[in-house]
Design a protein around this motif. Structure first.
Motif, PDB file in Angstrom:
ATOM      1  N   ASP A 185      12.391  67.423 -60.460  1.00 19.30           N
ATOM      2  CA  ASP A 185      11.021  67.047 -60.132  1.00 19.30           C
ATOM      3  C   ASP A 185      10.910  66.619 -58.680  1.00 19.30           C
ATOM      4  O   ASP A 185       9.908  66.884 -58.019  1.00 19.30           O
ATOM      5  N   LEU A 186      11.944  65.943 -58.196  1.00 17.19           N
ATOM      6  CA  LEU A 186      11.966  65.405 -56.836  1.00 17.19           C
ATOM      7  C   LEU A 186      13.344  65.668 -56.234  1.00 17.19           C
ATOM      8  O   LEU A 186      14.351  65.606 -56.944  1.00 17.19           O
ATOM      9  N   VAL A 187      13.388  65.921 -54.933  1.00 16.82           N
ATOM     10  CA  VAL A 187      14.679  66.103 -54.277  1.00 16.82           C
ATOM     11  C   VAL A 187      14.520  65.760 -52.800  1.00 16.82           C
ATOM     12  O   VAL A 187      13.504  66.079 -52.174  1.00 16.82           O
ATOM     13  N   THR A 188      15.511  65.055 -52.261  1.00 21.05           N
ATOM     14  CA  THR A 188      15.516  64.722 -50.850  1.00 21.05           C
ATOM     15  C   THR A 188      16.953  64.779 -50.345  1.00 21.05           C
ATOM     16  O   THR A 188      17.900  64.866 -51.134  1.00 21.05           O
ATOM     17  N   CYS A 189      17.121  64.745 -49.018  1.00 18.45           N
ATOM     18  CA  CYS A 189      18.477  64.807 -48.461  1.00 18.45           C
ATOM     19  C   CYS A 189      18.542  63.986 -47.181  1.00 18.45           C
ATOM     20  O   CYS A 189      17.524  63.533 -46.648  1.00 18.45           O
ATOM     21  N   TYR A 190      19.780  63.811 -46.690  1.00 20.73           N
ATOM     22  CA  TYR A 190      19.986  63.064 -45.454  1.00 20.73           C
ATOM     23  C   TYR A 190      19.194  63.710 -44.323  1.00 20.73           C
ATOM     24  O   TYR A 190      18.962  64.916 -44.309  1.00 20.73           O
ATOM     25  N   ARG A 191      18.858  62.883 -43.332  1.00 15.44           N
ATOM     26  CA  ARG A 191      18.153  63.369 -42.147  1.00 15.44           C
ATOM     27  C   ARG A 191      18.957  63.135 -40.882  1.00 15.44           C
ATOM     28  O   ARG A 191      18.443  63.317 -39.775  1.00 15.44           O
ATOM     29  N   MET A 192      20.210  62.735 -41.079  1.00 15.75           N
ATOM     30  CA  MET A 192      21.072  62.486 -39.924  1.00 15.75           C
ATOM     31  C   MET A 192      22.446  63.088 -40.163  1.00 15.75           C
ATOM     32  O   MET A 192      22.981  63.042 -41.268  1.00 15.75           O
ATOM     33  N   GLU A 206      28.953  71.210 -37.247  1.00 12.23           N
ATOM     34  CA  GLU A 206      29.263  70.894 -35.851  1.00 12.23           C
ATOM     35  C   GLU A 206      28.333  71.607 -34.872  1.00 12.23           C
ATOM     36  O   GLU A 206      28.377  71.331 -33.676  1.00 12.23           O
ATOM     37  N   GLN A 207      27.502  72.522 -35.371  1.00 11.76           N
ATOM     38  CA  GLN A 207      26.488  73.147 -34.530  1.00 11.76           C
ATOM     39  C   GLN A 207      25.089  72.632 -34.855  1.00 11.76           C
ATOM     40  O   GLN A 207      24.114  73.059 -34.234  1.00 11.76           O
ATOM     41  N   THR A 208      24.991  71.753 -35.828  1.00 17.68           N
ATOM     42  CA  THR A 208      23.677  71.319 -36.293  1.00 17.68           C
ATOM     43  C   THR A 208      23.555  69.798 -36.351  1.00 17.68           C
ATOM     44  O   THR A 208      22.745  69.262 -37.103  1.00 17.68           O
ATOM     45  N   SER A 209      24.333  69.096 -35.562  1.00 19.79           N
ATOM     46  CA  SER A 209      24.248  67.636 -35.556  1.00 19.79           C
ATOM     47  C   SER A 209      22.875  67.199 -35.069  1.00 19.79           C
ATOM     48  O   SER A 209      22.329  67.735 -34.098  1.00 19.79           O
ATOM     49  N   THR A 210      22.327  66.198 -35.731  1.00 22.82           N
ATOM     50  CA  THR A 210      21.019  65.685 -35.337  1.00 22.82           C
ATOM     51  C   THR A 210      21.088  64.813 -34.087  1.00 22.82           C
ATOM     52  O   THR A 210      20.058  64.329 -33.610  1.00 22.82           O
ATOM     53  N   ARG A 211      22.288  64.636 -33.533  1.00 25.60           N
ATOM     54  CA  ARG A 211      22.403  63.977 -32.233  1.00 25.60           C
ATOM     55  C   ARG A 211      21.840  64.872 -31.125  1.00 25.60           C
ATOM     56  O   ARG A 211      21.435  64.390 -30.072  1.00 25.60           O
ATOM     57  N   SER A 246      18.843  80.588 -32.688  1.00 19.44           N
ATOM     58  CA  SER A 246      19.755  81.009 -31.623  1.00 19.44           C
ATOM     59  C   SER A 246      20.060  79.887 -30.638  1.00 19.44           C
ATOM     60  O   SER A 246      20.873  80.076 -29.729  1.00 19.44           O
ATOM     61  N   GLU A 247      19.424  78.736 -30.803  1.00 23.59           N
ATOM     62  CA  GLU A 247      19.612  77.628 -29.868  1.00 23.59           C
ATOM     63  C   GLU A 247      20.697  76.651 -30.317  1.00 23.59           C
ATOM     64  O   GLU A 247      21.091  75.768 -29.549  1.00 23.59           O
ATOM     65  N   PHE A 248      21.184  76.778 -31.552  1.00 24.84           N
ATOM     66  CA  PHE A 248      22.202  75.847 -32.040  1.00 24.84           C
ATOM     67  C   PHE A 248      23.511  76.061 -31.284  1.00 24.84           C
ATOM     68  O   PHE A 248      23.896  77.192 -30.983  1.00 24.84           O
ATOM     69  N   HIS A 249      24.179  74.979 -31.011  1.00 23.04           N
ATOM     70  CA  HIS A 249      25.424  75.040 -30.241  1.00 23.04           C
ATOM     71  C   HIS A 249      26.350  73.932 -30.731  1.00 23.04           C
ATOM     72  O   HIS A 249      25.919  72.991 -31.409  1.00 23.04           O
ATOM     73  N   PHE A 250      27.604  74.028 -30.373  1.00 22.98           N
ATOM     74  CA  PHE A 250      28.546  72.997 -30.785  1.00 22.98           C
ATOM     75  C   PHE A 250      28.215  71.662 -30.113  1.00 22.98           C
ATOM     76  O   PHE A 250      27.701  71.621 -28.990  1.00 22.98           O
TER      77      PHE A 250
END
Length: 508
Positions: A149-156, A199-204, A271-275
């Motif tokens: 019914d509901l689902v969420t995930c980390y944002r960091m 390692e290519q999608t860190s929210t930092r 195409s902008e994701f990078h390590f």
């Protein structure tokens, strides 16, 4: 009005299908009944959520990431979970919090979380409201969304908001159960043909930073309850492995538009994701590390291909073997070097028996994953011994070739915190070079690193996805494929009704 009764259940293990290691039932450290409630601080007595509902523990298990879960282990834990939930249901139940990761792989099964939830739904029935919390590196199949019914995930990423996410999943569940008349939320799901390593999608860093910054903006729209974006898990080979967006709420137009907004952001940025750090071969990284001047010390190097917290077996010896071949090491001109870590139960026992200060010759590693290098033999002085670690059980530091400190463990262990080193008498802030089996640096390591490089080393969580040999993921899939002219990505929202039965037709 009586408080709603909410059960808690779930199994979590981030699982690589590219490592020969296997995960058994004890690795999940299962908690049951009241113990399965007390592990969450936000449910402590007196907290708002504790007062808002009657929380009942079923079975919660969380294993260190690794190889496939054995079918026998999964059946043992799933059967017990169902039995415990039957007892709770017999007394009356309104909701279930399903605390999972989303990248668990079981021998002989695809989409293990959906299989587990199907078993749970067979016990709790279709009327119970189910809210799931997940890792953003999990996978969200259509089957799984249908039964939730509901689902969420980390944002960091790194996951500094893990407990916040779990609390949000519970708060959303309580809100729905006590809302009075709004009924079940709507769910808009969009799978994305993108599969990238964490390692290519860190929210930092951009573009993930901006994509995830848009999540609470969508969530704040009238008629929307929650919004979530999954990167997916890159080191398993199942049809469900890909990115996804899910938005829940009561306004169909707002829910669908919010999901499509997030999906378009993600797709446009593919195409902008990078390590997250400069990368290179291990030798290239060590060339830079050993030449770095003092202001750039300690210099951290990630031996990323065997990262145990991404699913690596942890006992690949390739990185340590290559390190000890270096001329700087052999000439003892490298300064202080720390390597974390290599499992070797027999080596640990030998070192413990000999005692601190003794000189020993031991062999460790490659007992599980010998695809890249064989066991390594080390001669050195026993520098320190520590007993009682949750993961490693026993840790030994061996000083070899002058000033190289190699951490040996009885069982594999991730090294994420400064105390992981200082408890062993090591001082990473004063070291010249620190090699650790990790991908992106966890916050404490990141803060202490004067500089850092990510070594693209081999192993079950190799950052070079194309050399792993995926065969079962859906194609086309970015970055495996880059020309989407013939089959453009479908970024339209799919409104998903509740269903507890296996679905037919394509999972698209």
């Amino acid at each position: 009005m009586p408080r709603p009764v909410i059960a808690i259940a779930g199994l979590a293990c981030e699982t690589s299908t590219f490592t020969p290691s296997r995960t058994d039932a004890p690795a999940f450290h299962p908690q049951r009944g009241p113990d399965a409630v007390s592990i969450y601080r936000f449910l402590d007595a007196g907290t708002p959520l504790a007062e808002a509902a009657d929380w009942r523990g079923g079975l919660i298990g969380r294993a260190l990431p690794g190889g496939r879960i054995t079918r026998a282990a999964y059946e043992e834990l799933a059967v017990e979970m169902v039995a415990l939930l039957k007892d709770i249901v017999a007394e009356g139940i309104d909701g279930l919090w399903f605390d999972i990761h989303g990248a668990m792989v079981v021998e002989g099964l695809d989409d293990a979380e959906a299989d587990l939830l199907r078993r749970v739904r067979a016990v709790i029935g279709p009327s119970v409201i189910v809210s799931a919390s997940m890792d953003l590196h999990g996978n969200v199949s259509r089957d799984l969304v249908h039964m939730l019914d509901l689902v969420t995930c980390y944002r960091m990423a790194p996951h500094e908001d893990e407990l916040d996410t779990k609390e949000r999943a519970c708060r959303n569940l309580v809100d729905v159960l006590t809302s009075g008349g709004r009924g079940r939320p709507l769910k808009a799901w969009i799978p994305l043909p993108i599969l990238l390593p964490g390692e290519q999608t860190s929210t930092r860093d951009e573009p993930a930073k901006s994509i995830y910054a848009a999540v609470p903006v969508v969530e704040s729209l009238p008629g929307v309850l929650d919004a979530a974006v999954w990167v997916g898990y890159a080191w398993a080979d199942e049809p469900r492995n890909r990115a996804a967006v899910v938005v829940t709420g009561w306004d169909e137009e707002a829910v669908a538009a919010g999901a499509e907004r997030l999906a378009r952001l993600f797709w446009a940025a593919r195409s902008e994701f990078h390590f997250v750090a400069p990368t290179g071969t291990l030798d290239e990284c060590l060339d830079v590390a050993f030449k770095a001047p003092p202001p750039q010390k300690p210099f951290f190097v990630s031996d990323s291909g065997d990262n145990p917290t991404a699913g690596g077996s942890g006992d690949v010896t390739w990185g340590l073997t290559e390190l000890l071949k270096r001329r700087e090491i052999l000439s003892q001109n490298a300064g202080t070097v720390i390597y974390a870590s290599i499992p070797g139960p027999e080596a640990v026992r030998t070192a413990v028996a000999a005692g601190v200060g003794a000189t020993v010759t031991v062999t460790a590693g490659a007992a599980v994953d010998n695809l890249h290098a064989g066991p390594i033999t080390l001669m050195g002085d026993v520098f320190s011994v520590k007993h009682g670690d949750k993961h490693a059980r026993i840790e030994v530091v061996l000083r070899v070739l002058g000033s190289v400190y190699v951490i040996l463990t009885e069982l594999r262990k991730p090294y994420h915190y400064e105390r992981d080193f200082t408890d062993l008498g090591l001082h990473p802030r004063q070291a010249d070079v620190v090699l650790v089996k990790i991908g992106y640096l966890e916050p404490q390591l990141y803060d202490m690193a004067a500089d850092w490089m990510l070594a693209l080393t081999p192993g079950g969580v190799d950052q070079d996805l194309k050399r792993l040999g995926h065969k079962r993921i859906r194609r086309p899939m970015f970055p495996f494929d880059t020309d989407f002219n013939e089959k453009p990505a479908n970024l339209s929202a799919r409104l998903i009704p509740l269903s507890t039965e296996p679905l037919t037709g394509p999972d698209e």
